[in-house]
Design a protein around this motif. Structure first.
Motif, mmCIF file in Angstrom:
data_model
loop_
_atom_site.group_PDB
_atom_site.id
_atom_site.type_symbol
_atom_site.label_atom_id
_atom_site.label_comp_id
_atom_site.label_asym_id
_atom_site.label_seq_id
_atom_site.Cartn_x
_atom_site.Cartn_y
_atom_site.Cartn_z
ATOM 1 N N THR A 89 0.843 -1.193 0.000
ATOM 2 C CA THR A 89 0.000 0.000 0.000
ATOM 3 C C THR A 89 0.876 1.239 0.000
ATOM 4 O OG1 THR A 89 -0.124 -0.355 2.364
ATOM 5 C CG2 THR A 89 -2.060 -0.902 1.094
ATOM 6 N N THR A 90 1.020 1.821 -1.169
ATOM 7 C CA THR A 90 1.812 3.043 -1.270
ATOM 8 C C THR A 90 0.990 4.095 -1.993
ATOM 9 O OG1 THR A 90 2.679 2.314 -3.378
ATOM 10 C CG2 THR A 90 4.020 1.846 -1.451
ATOM 11 N N ASP A 91 1.432 5.330 -1.834
ATOM 12 C CA ASP A 91 0.858 6.364 -2.675
ATOM 13 C C ASP A 91 1.336 6.092 -4.096
ATOM 14 O OD1 ASP A 91 -0.348 7.899 -0.568
ATOM 15 O OD2 ASP A 91 1.690 8.366 0.051
ATOM 16 N N PHE A 93 1.469 8.852 -6.753
ATOM 17 C CA PHE A 93 1.997 9.999 -7.491
ATOM 18 C C PHE A 93 3.149 10.703 -6.777
ATOM 19 C CE2 PHE A 93 -2.505 9.466 -8.449
ATOM 20 C CZ PHE A 93 -2.427 9.198 -9.803
ATOM 21 N N GLU A 94 3.348 10.355 -5.517
ATOM 22 C CA GLU A 94 4.435 10.990 -4.782
ATOM 23 C C GLU A 94 5.762 10.381 -5.220
ATOM 24 O OE1 GLU A 94 1.528 10.306 -3.370
ATOM 25 O OE2 GLU A 94 1.066 12.424 -3.091
ATOM 26 N N ASP A 98 9.741 12.108 -1.303
ATOM 27 C CA ASP A 98 8.641 12.773 -0.593
ATOM 28 C C ASP A 98 7.922 11.836 0.355
ATOM 29 O OD1 ASP A 98 9.167 15.131 -1.796
ATOM 30 O OD2 ASP A 98 7.521 15.058 -3.241
ATOM 31 N N PHE A 102 7.741 12.235 4.271
ATOM 32 C CA PHE A 102 6.411 12.391 4.858
ATOM 33 C C PHE A 102 6.280 11.542 6.129
ATOM 34 C CE2 PHE A 102 2.119 10.440 5.103
ATOM 35 C CZ PHE A 102 1.387 11.569 5.439
ATOM 36 N N THR A 103 6.699 10.289 6.017
ATOM 37 C CA THR A 103 6.577 9.404 7.173
ATOM 38 C C THR A 103 7.418 9.906 8.343
ATOM 39 O OG1 THR A 103 6.323 7.587 5.637
ATOM 40 C CG2 THR A 103 6.725 7.019 7.918
ATOM 41 N N LEU A 145 8.406 0.800 1.160
ATOM 42 C CA LEU A 145 7.658 0.633 2.414
ATOM 43 C C LEU A 145 8.615 0.454 3.589
ATOM 44 C CD1 LEU A 145 4.668 -1.650 1.358
ATOM 45 C CD2 LEU A 145 4.607 0.750 2.027
ATOM 46 N N LYS A 148 10.139 3.813 4.363
ATOM 47 C CA LYS A 148 9.204 4.648 5.109
ATOM 48 C C LYS A 148 9.205 4.263 6.588
ATOM 49 C CE LYS A 148 5.001 5.394 3.172
ATOM 50 N NZ LYS A 148 4.779 6.818 2.947
#
Lengths: 317, 253
Positions: A89-91, A93-94, A98, A102-103, A145, A148
């Motif tokens: 489960t990742t974004d 478009f980032e 980034d 973010f994390t 992941l 992050k």
């Protein structure tokens, strides 16, 4: 050993539909160890991790992380944890940079480009730092992941099936990363289907099935305790039955008569191999090939889960 | 207070907006311009002054409000719905952030976007009509309060929705009709008395009316009533958000 980094006492989770995902789990994780949680699908591995991380609420018991109750003092508890989920489960478009930054922010750490850079380099993601996540392969996303989860320098890292669906080379890389993290003092809890993963990396192994923690043991001791070896002899000519002289040796003759299996305890003072080979020669049985096999965690695991299931099966009307 | 987290969410959301700047800014500006061309210039020139202002100027506050409501809802609802849909919400749930910080990040970003958009629409409007704002500070207050309130409302919708169509449902079926019937294009005093009373049940009337007062110094309901009602909606949305996090509704099993 210093105080445990994670303590679960009597943790249970019952879903609204009555399904008991966790049944009073007690578990204590030592600082700096690699703990492998093994169990079949639906055993409660992910639920257990999610309860610790605050993703699902649990219905009974307490969880403390580094001494912080994960409900009353959830900020302090969660700040110590990094989580690599099972699903990719990742974004989309980032960029890699980034999303990892973010994390770090989300976990309350001030911006530190050097840390993010080190994490990305360690995971061979540096060249991809400006790529959008959706352009990456599955294996690379898995690395993202992990990056992050490491961005805020957690003391306790959860890897939920980190190598599921990952090719062999990447799996080796992943193990390497885990080892390096351990050297830096990070405590790691991983769940896995791959017994070899637990065997390869873990210090301790826990087996969970149907929401119950069946066993927690040092891996080495577990292997030792339940470990036995098999000597497999392929014969030149099939036997119709065991010669009477060999009848009480506990040998097993395969159905085709061409293979003899001798099971022995590696810890016993005498393994009986030498005598056996001598006796076979005396009986005129010629051996074409031989092989020994160590029982793996898998055998132990399958045995445990099967034993546990047996009474339940019988109790069923 | 985990300010780093609030900032991280805020920046994440603003970046998402920047990537889709075209549809975020250009499309509302174009649609607003169309309203001005149609209602302001083409039809408006045949409509006498409403409450002492030209029809073109009269509809400006209503148009800004209309866009503000729609954009706040869609921005905030999508912002929280998408991580739920894609699964990346796990990260928010497992992070050391309080519900207040999560809401501050998401709603703060959505409200910021709406306020920027509102300002852009006002500027666009100034190209078409002679615009005077009598109480700029009150206008700003209404702009920000409405943006925050409806972003929070959007946040609730984004948590409630379990599919993309539900995300569109509330804005389309409830908020847009309420905005159109709430006096965006007319003064509710133009309605028969019965419908005036009915209109007072429409929450959007108070938002548009208060906002319009800040421009022209007069409106359908008193500015105090408008302000009080705006705070009531803000309170309701806040209560809904608090309840969601208390119970973990749709967030935690």
């Amino acid at each position: 050993m210093s105080d445990p980094i994670l303590v679960l006492s009597g943790v249970s989770k019952t879903y609204k539909n009555g399904f008991e995902a966790l049944k009073s789990v007690d578990l204590s994780i030592r600082r700096g160890e690699i703990f492998a949680l093994l169990g079949p699908n639906g055993a409660g591995k992910t639920t257990l991790i999610s309860a610790v991380c605050g993703i699902v609420s649990f219905t009974g018991g307490t969880i403390t992380v580094g001494g912080h109750d994960n409900r009353r003092d959830y900020k302090a508890a969660r700040a110590m944890i990094g989580l690599v989920p099972q699903e990719l489960t990742t974004d989309a478009f980032e960029t890699v940079w980034d999303t990892v930054s973010f994390t770090r922010g989300l976990f309350g750490k001030s911006r530190d480009d050097a840390v993010v850079e080190r994490v990305l380099r360690d995971l061979s993601l540096w060249e991809k730092k400006d790529s959008k996540i959706m352009t990456l392969s599955g294996g690379m996303k898995r690395r993202v992941l992990i990056a992050k989860a490491l961005a805020h320098e957690p003391e306790l890292l959860f890897l939920d099936e980190p190598t599921a669906g990952v090719d062999v080379a990447l799996r080796r890389d992943m193990w390497e990363v885990v080892r390096r993290l351990r050297e830096n003092g990070t405590t790691i809890i991983l769940t896995t289907h791959y017994i070899e993963e637990a065997e390869e990396m873990a210090d301790r192994v826990g087996v969970i099935a149907r929401g119950e923690l069946l066993l927690v043991e040092e891996k080495a001791r577990l292997m030792e305790k339940l470990g036995h070896k098999e000597l497999i002899l392929t014969l030149d000519a099939p036997l119709s039955s065991l010669p009477p002289a060999l009848a009480d040796r506990g040998l097993q003759l395969a159905a085709d008569g061409a293979t003899l299996v001798h099971t022995y305890d590696t810890n016993a003072p005498r393994t009986g191999i030498a005598t056996l080979v001598g006796d076979l020669a005396r009986e005129g049985i010629r051996i074409r090939d031989l092989e020994t096999r160590q029982s793996s965690l898998e055998d132990i695991f399958v045995g445990l889960v099967a034993d546990k299931n047996q009474p339940a099966e019988e109790a069923r009307p | 207070m985990n300010l780093a987290a609030v900032w991280a969410i805020y920046v994440f959301e603003m970046n998402r907006w920047r990537r889709t700047i075209l549809q975020s800014i250009v499309s509302p500006v174009i649609s607003t311009s169309l309203y001005f061309v149609v209602f302001g210039a083409a039809i408006g020139s045949r409509i006498p002054e409403v409450e002492g202002v030209s029809y073109g100027a009269f509809i400006v506050p209503g148009l800004v409000m209309l866009s503000l409501l729609q954009q706040s809802l869609s921005n905030a609802s999508f912002g929280i719905y998408f991580p739920r849909f894609s699964g990346t919400i796990y990260e928010i749930l497992s992070a050391p952030v309080s519900p207040f910080e999560i809401v501050a990040g998401y709603v703060g970003a959505a409200a910021t976007k709406s306020v920027i958009l509102g300002a852009i629409i006002l500027l666009t409007a100034a190209l078409f009509v002679d615009l005077r704002i009598q109480h700029p500070l009150v206008m700003l207050l209404f702009l920000v309060l409405t943006a925050v309130t409806f972003s929070m409302f959007g946040f609730v919708i984004g948590i409630w929705a379990d599919g993309f169509e539900k995300l569109q449902l509330v804005p389309l079926l409830i908020v847009t009709p309420l905005a159109f019937l709430g006096g965006a294009f007319y003064s509710i005093r133009m309605l028969p008395e019965f419908w005036q009373d009915v209109s007072l049940l429409n929450p959007v009337v108070y938002l548009i009316s208060g906002f319009r007062w800040s421009f022209f110094g007069q409106a359908d309901v008193s500015v105090t009533t408008s302000l009080v009602m705006t705070f009531v909606f803000l309170g309701l949305c806040l209560a809904a958000v608090v309840a969601i996090f208390r119970t973990g509704w749709r967030l935690k099993s």
